[in-house]
Design a protein around this motif. Structure first.
Motif, mmCIF file in Angstrom:
data_model
loop_
_atom_site.group_PDB
_atom_site.id
_atom_site.type_symbol
_atom_site.label_atom_id
_atom_site.label_comp_id
_atom_site.label_asym_id
_atom_site.label_seq_id
_atom_site.Cartn_x
_atom_site.Cartn_y
_atom_site.Cartn_z
ATOM 1 N N LYS A 29 0.821 -1.163 -0.042
ATOM 2 C CA LYS A 29 -0.019 0.092 0.009
ATOM 3 C C LYS A 29 0.732 1.186 -0.024
ATOM 4 O O LYS A 29 0.565 2.464 -0.654
ATOM 5 C CB LYS A 29 -0.965 0.216 1.039
ATOM 6 N N GLU A 30 1.929 1.225 0.771
ATOM 7 C CA GLU A 30 3.003 2.515 0.834
ATOM 8 C C GLU A 30 3.570 2.579 -0.414
ATOM 9 O O GLU A 30 3.775 3.684 -0.966
ATOM 10 C CB GLU A 30 3.955 1.861 1.935
ATOM 11 N N LEU A 31 3.592 1.305 -1.153
ATOM 12 C CA LEU A 31 4.407 1.580 -2.589
ATOM 13 C C LEU A 31 3.462 2.182 -3.493
ATOM 14 O O LEU A 31 3.923 2.574 -4.728
ATOM 15 C CB LEU A 31 4.976 0.288 -3.161
ATOM 16 N N GLU A 71 -9.973 -3.180 -5.937
ATOM 17 C CA GLU A 71 -8.550 -3.493 -6.636
ATOM 18 C C GLU A 71 -7.490 -3.369 -5.812
ATOM 19 O O GLU A 71 -6.489 -4.359 -5.746
ATOM 20 C CB GLU A 71 -8.387 -2.451 -7.794
ATOM 21 N N LEU A 72 -7.495 -2.494 -4.752
ATOM 22 C CA LEU A 72 -6.244 -2.165 -3.770
ATOM 23 C C LEU A 72 -6.197 -3.476 -2.950
ATOM 24 O O LEU A 72 -5.294 -4.124 -2.597
ATOM 25 C CB LEU A 72 -6.729 -1.070 -3.317
ATOM 26 N N ASN A 105 -3.058 5.709 -8.426
ATOM 27 C CA ASN A 105 -3.943 6.862 -7.969
ATOM 28 C C ASN A 105 -5.492 6.375 -8.324
ATOM 29 O O ASN A 105 -6.217 6.958 -8.012
ATOM 30 C CB ASN A 105 -3.554 8.101 -7.904
ATOM 31 N N THR A 106 -5.627 5.518 -9.534
ATOM 32 C CA THR A 106 -6.777 5.394 -10.124
ATOM 33 C C THR A 106 -7.324 4.027 -9.743
ATOM 34 O O THR A 106 -8.349 3.396 -10.000
ATOM 35 C CB THR A 106 -6.703 5.269 -11.603
ATOM 36 N N ASN A 116 1.137 8.132 -8.741
ATOM 37 C CA ASN A 116 0.403 8.350 -9.965
ATOM 38 C C ASN A 116 1.084 7.520 -11.098
ATOM 39 O O ASN A 116 0.552 7.502 -11.938
ATOM 40 C CB ASN A 116 -0.013 9.638 -10.383
ATOM 41 N N ALA A 117 2.095 6.906 -10.858
ATOM 42 C CA ALA A 117 2.736 6.050 -11.796
ATOM 43 C C ALA A 117 1.943 4.853 -11.902
ATOM 44 O O ALA A 117 1.202 4.218 -10.956
ATOM 45 C CB ALA A 117 4.314 5.701 -11.190
ATOM 46 N N LEU A 118 2.457 3.950 -12.890
ATOM 47 C CA LEU A 118 1.973 2.642 -13.317
ATOM 48 C C LEU A 118 2.149 1.565 -12.107
ATOM 49 O O LEU A 118 3.374 1.528 -11.417
ATOM 50 C CB LEU A 118 2.187 1.890 -14.582
#
Length: 377
Positions: free
Chosen positions: A256-258, A297-298, A291-292, A262-264
């Motif tokens: 989660k921290e990683l 999904e998370l 960030n999407t 906003n990167a892939l």
């Protein structure tokens, strides 16, 4: 007539032979050269012992193992090797605490020098054993050999290409011993259909953590065309029975921290991109901007810390380092390695129901059992 006949010119057989001075001794070996399994061990550098040896590194009767290891410890082995011109050094890259020699040939040359007094009967298969009038009659492919004492040190079923066979177990059963279920060990796993994505990563390795039964291992996981292998899996195979094992593909970090970016996803997780992409596809999450990610999904991605699978099986004896299971140690005298069923019959090393983890543990037990025998024979 020999005083002592040893079947098997591997680690335990050669260590025993080197300790039997002024005794009429022979070694009977299937191969045309001694120490063929030593030769290929540790990538031809012989992973000969480990600085962390305890009975907890073995599958088998802990009390029996502890007593045998106490008779000839890893320190004792290192002193013995050093005094004979072999100087192993720790190389922890594969398994923590493992001692490797400069070359396996150094160990073979050492035992060649230390066993010049022993008659080596090479390229000879043992066909049958009889015991009559206090003498063992050993029928071989070439001749009949007689001996007052017989030591079986012929190993297990792995490495059939080097002459491995069921001989030790067959002899044990003939003299009334119980032999527990035999299985390949220190071997790769085949996988179920759900893990076929592993095969697409064949040749790739990552550092991971695995939980199997009550054991946890950290190390290198190698993806293979049949499933998975590498030190992490080889050790897991020793303890796996049936059911699930669990992987943590990011054992030192919180996913989660990683993903606060906003990167892939494949750019932020510190794992090979090929792995991340196949992993994401397997859990049906697209490689998208972190960030999407939705809450669902998370949550789905949390499996990266607890990916469970049930191995379909293993790669078999042709790929196994050792054989799990063997001759019941309750029927062996721990002070001499003598059979409690048959006087003057001894069993050493891998053929016993004692199996060590990857990293020099099996060699250590082979040498310790040989010295235990030598001191009492």
């Amino acid at each position: 007539m020999y005083e002592i006949a040893i079947i098997g010119a591997g680690a335990s057989g050669l260590m025993l032979a080197s300790s039997l001075k002024n005794r009429k001794t022979c070694i009977i070996e299937t191969n045309d050269k001694i120490a063929q399994k030593i030769k290929v061990s540790g990538g031809a550098k012989c992973n000969i012992t480990n600085s962390l040896v305890t009975c907890d590194n073995y599958l088998g009767n802990k009390d029996f193992i502890k007593k045998v290891l106490r008779n000839f410890s890893n320190d004792d082995l290192l002193k013995f090797l050093n005094s004979n011109g072999v100087y192993p050094k720790i190389n922890p890259k594969l398994v923590k605490g493992t001692y490797f020699c400069k070359s396996s040939q150094d160990v073979i040359d050492m035992f060649t020098k230390l066993t010049t007094h022993v008659k080596k009967i090479l390229n000879t298969k043992v066909v049958d054993i009889d015991f009559k009038d206090e003498v063992f009659i050993i029928k071989t492919s070439n001749t009949i050999i007689k001996a007052k004492k017989l030591v079986v040190a012929s190993g297990g079923l792995s490495y059939a290409s080097l002459g491995a066979s069921s001989l030790a177990y067959d002899i044990a059963k003939k003299f009334g011993h119980d032999v527990s279920k035999l299985d390949p060990a220190l071997v790769g796993f085949t996988v179920q259909k759900e893990q076929f994505w592993f095969k697409k990563l064949s040749g790739l390795s990552i550092m991971a953590r695995v939980k199997v039964e009550d054991k946890i291992f950290n190390g290198s996981l190698l993806f293979a065309h049949k499933g998975c292998s590498g030190p992490l899996i080889l050790n897991s195979s020793l303890y796996w029975k049936k059911g699930k094992i669990s992987f943590d593909f990011l054992p030192k970090q919180n996913y989660k921290e990683l993903l606060k970016s906003n990167a892939l996803i494949s750019s932020k997780l510190p794992l090979p991109k090929r792995f991340v992409q196949e992993f994401l596809e397997s859990i049906k999450v697209k490689d998208k901007s972190c960030n999407t990610l939705t809450k669902e999904e998370l949550e789905a991605l949390s499996i990266i810390h607890n990916y469970e699978l049930s191995p379909a099986g293993n790669f078999g004896y042709t790929k196994a380092e050792v054989t799990k299971g063997g001759i019941n140690t309750d029927e062996i005298d721990v002070n001499s390695m003598e059979s409690l069923k048959q006087k003057n019959l001894y069993f050493l090393g891998e053929c016993l129901d004692v199996t060590g983890e990857l990293g020099g543990y099996n060699f250590q037990f082979a040498f310790s059992s040989a010295i235990t025998c030598a001191r009492n024979i």
